[in-house]
Design a protein around this motif. Sequence first.
Motif: not given
Length: 251
Positions: A165, A184-187, A196
């Motif tokens: 992330s 933060e851009q999560t997986a 996001r």
Amino acid sequence: MTTPNSALRATRMGLLMSQDDFARALREAGRRAGEPNDASKRLVQRWEAGTSVSPRPAYARALETVTGLPIETLGFIPAVPQARVSDDGRGGLDLGDSSTGTGTTRGTPTAQPVPRGNYSGVWLSRYEYVSSSRGRQVFTGLHYVVILQHAGRLTIRSLPGSSDSPLTMDLTVDGNVVTGTWVEQTAEDGHYRGARYHGAIQLLAEPTGRRLTGKWVGFGTEMDVNTGPWDLIFQDASTNKATLDAYNHRP
């Protein structure tokens, strides 16, 4: 005087790319988009040095494709024509071509907060959050991040191998108080399915300058506003490729 583009440099280094690698990725992005460009190491150097502040639209689109960030976040001025007073002694107006990084004018500089110390280097980012969708368990987010400082501004990018992330932060230093925003851009294959998240953060620097401690605030999955502790812990003052490679793993 020119102002180095520390945001672009931090992003490139966070991607573990040399200037040659970055230029090559820009050319490839342009080729795939049907907009060939001539990005070179020299051009990347000019951007990072701040001598060219507004890339042409084709380059701007390639930059956004390679980094996944908007051009403004990368420290550039949008490419629009601007009027400036000619310095040739005739006193007329000259429309500069900002797409080439020439003919632009800079406004009167605003006072910048005076930083207490130099925070550039590799740090361990650690925050806690409560997951309402998992029985309100407390989880910890860990990233190795690169901090680059220019005057009172800190640009922070996580090393890609430290987490699935990616994390970015843009902060301002005023004495021992550090304030700004985080994203933060999560997986895609994680619990939050590529969501996001973003919010604000405020930290206090310990007297040694080797630990920043504070709290974050941001929205949750149930559209409520959450908060929690966040620490940045100093690891290494170097930002060269060998050091970044050494920290490019999960904490």
